[in-house]
Design a protein around this motif. Structure first.
Motif, PDB file in Angstrom:
ATOM      1  N   LEU A   1       0.828  -1.203   0.000  1.00  0.00           N
ATOM      2  CA  LEU A   1       0.000   0.000   0.000  1.00  0.00           C
ATOM      3  C   LEU A   1       0.863   1.255   0.000  1.00  0.00           C
ATOM      4  CD1 LEU A   1      -2.846  -1.001   2.495  1.00  0.00           C
ATOM      5  CD2 LEU A   1      -3.011  -0.793   0.017  1.00  0.00           C
ATOM      6  N   ASP A   2       1.985   1.213   0.705  1.00  0.00           N
ATOM      7  CA  ASP A   2       2.901   2.350   0.708  1.00  0.00           C
ATOM      8  C   ASP A   2       3.443   2.611  -0.697  1.00  0.00           C
ATOM      9  OD1 ASP A   2       2.568   2.772   3.390  1.00  0.00           O
ATOM     10  OD2 ASP A   2       4.368   1.689   3.999  1.00  0.00           O
ATOM     11  N   VAL A   3       3.757   1.536  -1.412  1.00  0.00           N
ATOM     12  CA  VAL A   3       4.263   1.672  -2.780  1.00  0.00           C
ATOM     13  C   VAL A   3       3.225   2.345  -3.674  1.00  0.00           C
ATOM     14  CG1 VAL A   3       4.958   0.367  -4.830  1.00  0.00           C
ATOM     15  CG2 VAL A   3       5.836  -0.276  -2.580  1.00  0.00           C
ATOM     16  N   ILE A   4       1.966   1.955  -3.502  1.00  0.00           N
ATOM     17  CA  ILE A   4       0.896   2.546  -4.307  1.00  0.00           C
ATOM     18  C   ILE A   4       0.689   4.008  -3.941  1.00  0.00           C
ATOM     19  CG2 ILE A   4      -1.585   2.463  -4.776  1.00  0.00           C
ATOM     20  CD1 ILE A   4      -1.401  -0.566  -4.437  1.00  0.00           C
ATOM     21  N   CYS A   5       0.636   4.303  -2.645  1.00  0.00           N
ATOM     22  CA  CYS A   5       0.430   5.693  -2.195  1.00  0.00           C
ATOM     23  C   CYS A   5       1.504   6.618  -2.744  1.00  0.00           C
ATOM     24  CB  CYS A   5       0.424   5.756  -0.664  1.00  0.00           C
ATOM     25  SG  CYS A   5      -1.028   5.009   0.107  1.00  0.00           S
ATOM     26  N   GLU A   6       2.724   6.115  -2.795  1.00  0.00           N
ATOM     27  CA  GLU A   6       3.841   6.939  -3.256  1.00  0.00           C
ATOM     28  C   GLU A   6       3.680   7.355  -4.714  1.00  0.00           C
ATOM     29  OE1 GLU A   6       8.711   6.544  -3.665  1.00  0.00           O
ATOM     30  OE2 GLU A   6       7.543   5.019  -2.607  1.00  0.00           O
ATOM     31  N   ARG A   7       2.965   6.544  -5.508  1.00  0.00           N
ATOM     32  CA  ARG A   7       2.867   6.797  -6.939  1.00  0.00           C
ATOM     33  C   ARG A   7       1.532   7.403  -7.383  1.00  0.00           C
ATOM     34  NH1 ARG A   7       6.590   3.229  -5.934  1.00  0.00           N
ATOM     35  NH2 ARG A   7       8.325   2.934  -7.383  1.00  0.00           N
ATOM     36  N   LEU A   8       0.592   7.523  -6.477  1.00  0.00           N
ATOM     37  CA  LEU A   8      -0.707   8.082  -6.839  1.00  0.00           C
ATOM     38  C   LEU A   8      -0.603   9.577  -7.125  1.00  0.00           C
ATOM     39  CD1 LEU A   8      -3.159   6.333  -4.345  1.00  0.00           C
ATOM     40  CD2 LEU A   8      -3.010   5.975  -6.811  1.00  0.00           C
ATOM     41  N   LYS A   9      -1.335  10.014  -8.149  1.00  0.00           N
ATOM     42  CA  LYS A   9      -1.405  11.426  -8.512  1.00  0.00           C
ATOM     43  C   LYS A   9      -2.833  11.914  -8.291  1.00  0.00           C
ATOM     44  CE  LYS A   9       2.831  11.443 -10.283  1.00  0.00           C
ATOM     45  NZ  LYS A   9       3.178  10.042 -10.020  1.00  0.00           N
ATOM     46  N   PRO A  10      -3.026  12.975  -7.479  1.00  0.00           N
ATOM     47  CA  PRO A  10      -4.382  13.478  -7.252  1.00  0.00           C
ATOM     48  C   PRO A  10      -4.920  14.189  -8.486  1.00  0.00           C
ATOM     49  CG  PRO A  10      -2.795  14.914  -6.199  1.00  0.00           C
ATOM     50  CD  PRO A  10      -2.016  13.755  -6.741  1.00  0.00           C
ATOM     51  N   GLY A  11      -6.244  14.136  -8.645  1.00  0.00           N
ATOM     52  CA  GLY A  11      -6.878  14.802  -9.783  1.00  0.00           C
ATOM     53  C   GLY A  11      -8.263  15.301  -9.428  1.00  0.00           C
ATOM     54  N   LEU A  12      -8.655  16.392 -10.055  1.00  0.00           N
ATOM     55  CA  LEU A  12      -9.977  17.000  -9.866  1.00  0.00           C
ATOM     56  C   LEU A  12     -10.613  17.222 -11.223  1.00  0.00           C
ATOM     57  CD1 LEU A  12      -8.922  19.801  -7.328  1.00  0.00           C
ATOM     58  CD2 LEU A  12      -9.940  17.597  -6.737  1.00  0.00           C
ATOM     59  N   CYS A  13     -11.928  17.119 -11.281  1.00  0.00           N
ATOM     60  CA  CYS A  13     -12.637  17.475 -12.513  1.00  0.00           C
ATOM     61  C   CYS A  13     -14.036  17.953 -12.175  1.00  0.00           C
ATOM     62  CB  CYS A  13     -12.658  16.325 -13.510  1.00  0.00           C
ATOM     63  SG  CYS A  13     -13.452  14.822 -12.927  1.00  0.00           S
ATOM     64  N   THR A  14     -14.588  18.767 -13.043  1.00  0.00           N
ATOM     65  CA  THR A  14     -15.896  19.388 -12.840  1.00  0.00           C
ATOM     66  C   THR A  14     -16.956  18.678 -13.674  1.00  0.00           C
ATOM     67  OG1 THR A  14     -15.298  20.996 -14.553  1.00  0.00           O
ATOM     68  CG2 THR A  14     -14.956  21.643 -12.256  1.00  0.00           C
ATOM     69  N   PRO A  15     -18.241  18.896 -13.380  1.00  0.00           N
ATOM     70  CA  PRO A  15     -19.313  18.245 -14.149  1.00  0.00           C
ATOM     71  C   PRO A  15     -19.189  18.528 -15.649  1.00  0.00           C
ATOM     72  CG  PRO A  15     -20.213  19.284 -12.188  1.00  0.00           C
ATOM     73  CD  PRO A  15     -18.781  19.700 -12.258  1.00  0.00           C
ATOM     74  N   GLY A  16     -19.397  17.488 -16.441  1.00  0.00           N
ATOM     75  CA  GLY A  16     -19.309  17.621 -17.893  1.00  0.00           C
ATOM     76  C   GLY A  16     -17.945  17.316 -18.461  1.00  0.00           C
ATOM     77  N   THR A  17     -16.941  17.127 -17.588  1.00  0.00           N
ATOM     78  CA  THR A  17     -15.594  16.812 -18.060  1.00  0.00           C
ATOM     79  C   THR A  17     -15.537  15.372 -18.568  1.00  0.00           C
ATOM     80  OG1 THR A  17     -14.604  18.326 -16.469  1.00  0.00           O
ATOM     81  CG2 THR A  17     -13.161  16.679 -17.444  1.00  0.00           C
ATOM     82  N   CYS A  18     -15.002  15.190 -19.771  1.00  0.00           N
ATOM     83  CA  CYS A  18     -14.839  13.852 -20.337  1.00  0.00           C
ATOM     84  C   CYS A  18     -13.443  13.349 -20.008  1.00  0.00           C
ATOM     85  CB  CYS A  18     -15.067  13.891 -21.850  1.00  0.00           C
ATOM     86  SG  CYS A  18     -15.093  12.264 -22.622  1.00  0.00           S
ATOM     87  N   LEU A  19     -13.359  12.357 -19.148  1.00  0.00           N
ATOM     88  CA  LEU A  19     -12.055  11.848 -18.712  1.00  0.00           C
ATOM     89  C   LEU A  19     -11.388  10.996 -19.777  1.00  0.00           C
ATOM     90  CD1 LEU A  19     -13.701  12.534 -16.025  1.00  0.00           C
ATOM     91  CD2 LEU A  19     -12.106  10.994 -14.911  1.00  0.00           C
ATOM     92  N   VAL A  20     -12.170  10.203 -20.483  1.00  0.00           N
ATOM     93  CA  VAL A  20     -11.642   9.375 -21.566  1.00  0.00           C
ATOM     94  C   VAL A  20     -12.787   9.056 -22.519  1.00  0.00           C
ATOM     95  CG1 VAL A  20     -12.042   7.197 -20.325  1.00  0.00           C
ATOM     96  CG2 VAL A  20     -10.291   7.296 -22.116  1.00  0.00           C
ATOM     97  N   ARG A  21     -12.474   8.953 -23.803  1.00  0.00           N
ATOM     98  CA  ARG A  21     -13.476   8.629 -24.823  1.00  0.00           C
ATOM     99  C   ARG A  21     -13.249   7.224 -25.367  1.00  0.00           C
ATOM    100  NH1 ARG A  21     -12.812  14.184 -25.573  1.00  0.00           N
ATOM    101  NH2 ARG A  21     -14.790  15.348 -25.689  1.00  0.00           N
ATOM    102  N   GLU A  22     -14.319   6.575 -25.729  1.00  0.00           N
ATOM    103  CA  GLU A  22     -14.230   5.231 -26.288  1.00  0.00           C
ATOM    104  C   GLU A  22     -13.348   5.235 -27.528  1.00  0.00           C
ATOM    105  OE1 GLU A  22     -17.283   1.666 -27.813  1.00  0.00           O
ATOM    106  OE2 GLU A  22     -18.053   3.609 -27.156  1.00  0.00           O
ATOM    107  N   GLY A  23     -12.371   4.348 -27.552  1.00  0.00           N
ATOM    108  CA  GLY A  23     -11.456   4.259 -28.677  1.00  0.00           C
ATOM    109  C   GLY A  23     -10.161   5.022 -28.487  1.00  0.00           C
TER     110      GLY A  23
END
Length: 275
Positions: free
Chosen positions: A68-90
């Motif tokens: 878990l420590d290894v994972i925590c060290e590599r996590l990047k925080p992110g924020l997004c607002t309503p309507g934001t497209c995080l990823v599109r199909e394809g």
């Protein structure tokens, strides 16, 4: 924005994001501050900020403290607002997201197949971008990132942590030390991709069963009519109408629904390398 003559809607989206980021972080770039600190201090801070959140993710539930420590060290925080497209199909999947707060809509058209649409909502403790995990666990590594099978769009303000492709490859090597069967079941249960495939597989099986049952009923009625040659024309006419409806139903099941289910998602390789 005025200098670049951005449209009004785009300006509003930028302002909403900046306002949300200010509320969440008070305008402080935490990642930049962390990078300026010594490694051991940075690890302690990351553990304090992320450990409780990571433990709430079912995919990480069976990991020990060190992993878990290894994972925590590599996590990047992110924020997004309503309507934001995080990823599109394809589109290529460059990160795997673990949702901490907020809700998103995840939907697919199965590559644009006519008439197909599946949608589901994901929220806290859910994840998206699991195609990247399968890619990271592939024993034959590829530099080409996998394509997303779904479009993911924020419905509310969302806070999440991300593992980018290179970091996920390192974390994926840690997955191999765990009980593969339990992890595989966890991934299937919480993955929108696997849920969609399972639902379509069940639906296709039901259509096949329904058509076989209707064909059997028609055959039984034909046998009954043949055994009684003196029966009236009304029963034979009704039988003809039933046969026409059955044929039409079969055609609809074979073309509109396409009785073949979705392609089964690739199985992640959680086994330990022999070499």
């Amino acid at each position: 924005m005025h200098h670049r003559q951005l449209p009004r809607e785009l300006k509003q989206s930028v302002r909403r994001y900046n306002q949300y980021r200010w509320v969440a972080t008070s305008g402080v770039d935490e990642e930049a501050i962390l990078k300026s600190l010594p490694l051991d201090l940075r690890r302690d801070i990351k553990r304090h900020l992320c450990l409780d959140l990571v433990r709430r993710v079912p995919l990480f539930a069976q990991m020990d403290e060190r992993m878990l420590d290894v994972i925590c060290e590599r996590l990047k925080p992110g924020l997004c607002t309503p309507g934001t497209c995080l990823v599109r199909e394809g589109d290529p999947v460059s990160e795997m997201l673990f949702i901490i707060r907020g809700h998103l809509d995840s939907y697919t058209t199965n590559g644009g197949r006519t008439g197909f649409f599946n949608s589901g909502r994901i929220g806290p403790t859910d994840f998206c971008g699991e195609e990247l995990l399968t890619w990271a666990l592939d024993p034959r590594p590829s530099v080409i990132l996998p394509s997303s099978t779904r479009t993911v769009m924020a419905l509310t303000e969302v806070e999440a942590f991300a593992l980018i492709a290179d970091d996920l490859k390192f974390v994926a090597s840690q997955f191999r030390r765990l009980h593969s069967k339990q992890l595989r079941h966890t991934l299937r249960f919480y993955s929108q991709q696997w849920r969609t495939w399972a639902a379509c597989f069940i639906q296709a099986a039901w259509f096949r069963y329904k058509r076989r049952r209707e064909a059997s009923e028609l055959k039984a009625k034909e046998s009954s009519a043949a055994s009684g040659p003196d029966q009236g024309m009304e029963q034979k006419a009704g039988l003809a109408v039933y046969a026409v409806k059955l044929a039409a139903s079969t055609r609809r099941g074979g073309s509109d629904f396409d009785i073949r289910p979705l392609q089964k998602p690739m199985e992640p390789d959680f086994t330990v390398d022999d070499r």
